[in-house]
Design an enzyme around this catalytic site. Sequence first.
Site, PDB file in Angstrom:
ATOM      1  N   GLY A 117     125.237  21.388 -46.274  1.00 25.94           N
ATOM      2  CA  GLY A 117     126.511  21.578 -46.718  1.00 25.94           C
ATOM      3  C   GLY A 117     126.791  21.937 -47.950  1.00 25.94           C
ATOM      4  O   GLY A 117     127.599  22.984 -48.333  1.00 25.94           O
ATOM      5  N   GLU A 140     118.705  21.070 -42.102  1.00 22.73           N
ATOM      6  CA  GLU A 140     119.608  20.363 -40.915  1.00 22.73           C
ATOM      7  C   GLU A 140     118.459  20.036 -39.794  1.00 22.73           C
ATOM      8  O   GLU A 140     118.378  19.062 -39.089  1.00 22.73           O
ATOM      9  CB  GLU A 140     120.303  21.192 -40.433  1.00 22.73           C
TER      10      GLU A 140
END
Length: 266
Positions: A117, A140
Amino acid sequence: MFRKSLFRFSTYNFINVTQKGKVALIQFNRPKALNALCDGLIKELNQVTQEIDGNPEYGSIVITGSEKAFAAGADIKEMQDKSFPQVQNIQMLASWENLTNIKKPILAAVNGYALGGGFELAMMCDIIYAGENAKFGLPEITLGTIPGCGGTQRLIRAVGKSKAMEMTLTGEFIDAQTALSYGLVSKVVPVQNLVDETLKVAEKIASFSKPVAALIKDTINEAENIGLREGVKYERKAFYSTFATQDRKEGMSAFVEKRKPSWTDN
Ligand SMILES: CCCCCCC[C@H](O)CC(=O)SCCNC(=O)CCNC(=O)[C@H](O)C(C)(C)COP(=O)([O-])OP(=O)([O-])OC[C@H]1O[C@@H](n2cnc3c(N)ncnc32)[C@H](O)[C@@H]1OP(=O)([O-])[O-]
């Protein structure tokens, strides 16, 4: 010094905000978690960027972290125990892209880790400058998930399919020079100089007509959503619209009269 009266929030838990001339400098402030993006941090970021956007004193925004981390991703501890119905019901991350609605130019000054993010947030900004120690990545896959805030979509547009696949499928980080060679960042500078260098550019941008800068930002960003033919039409309309401003008249008159323009943001 940050002028508290300009903002509804006078203190923040997860960010620091200072005024540097016509530039607002926002610094993430969760050092113990390497500036991991928790819900509270994003709420503060959304609130303050919206307020800056509506405040005529400011012409641009710089977002930065610490020398060790811009932001090491969404807060994994906050997400760890969530279930599918929970994340769907609360529409998790829905407001995390609000930054892309800000009309004033936003520059990201990235030292250290910009992961998950954190990297996605940097890619939502309009210009990215990197410190020599910057590391970018979408790890991720190593957590059993995928980027959730535009990472796959913005990365492929920035670097092409093969590199985007390589980064997201391996989860490996790239360094600042590689990010420069990929065209992900515009400039790499020594770590200690990064914020000042970024502020200088932000101050220059802020010295121009704000509505015109906002039109340029909007027109370039629109290119990510539409094809060339529509994009050129969109740009032409935006160009015509500058003829409804006093600043367009002032800029051209100043050129002809061999003087500096004086922008009124009208
Ligand atoms: C704007 C919109 C954004 C939307 C986001 C959408 C979803 C997104 O796509 C999903 C993600 O970002 S998924 C995330 C993708 N990101 C990743 O997978 C990166 C995860 N982080 C890492 O791999 C390592 O921390 C580094 C390699 C960055 C540094 O290694 P190092 O130098 O050995 O340092 P260290 O000892 O490891 O860390 C120091 C402290 O910070 C803590 N902390 C750090 N990151 C955290 C996080 N994200 N969370 C929580 N905490 C985090 C760490 O636990 C530790 O605290 P402790 O209380 O002392 O235990």
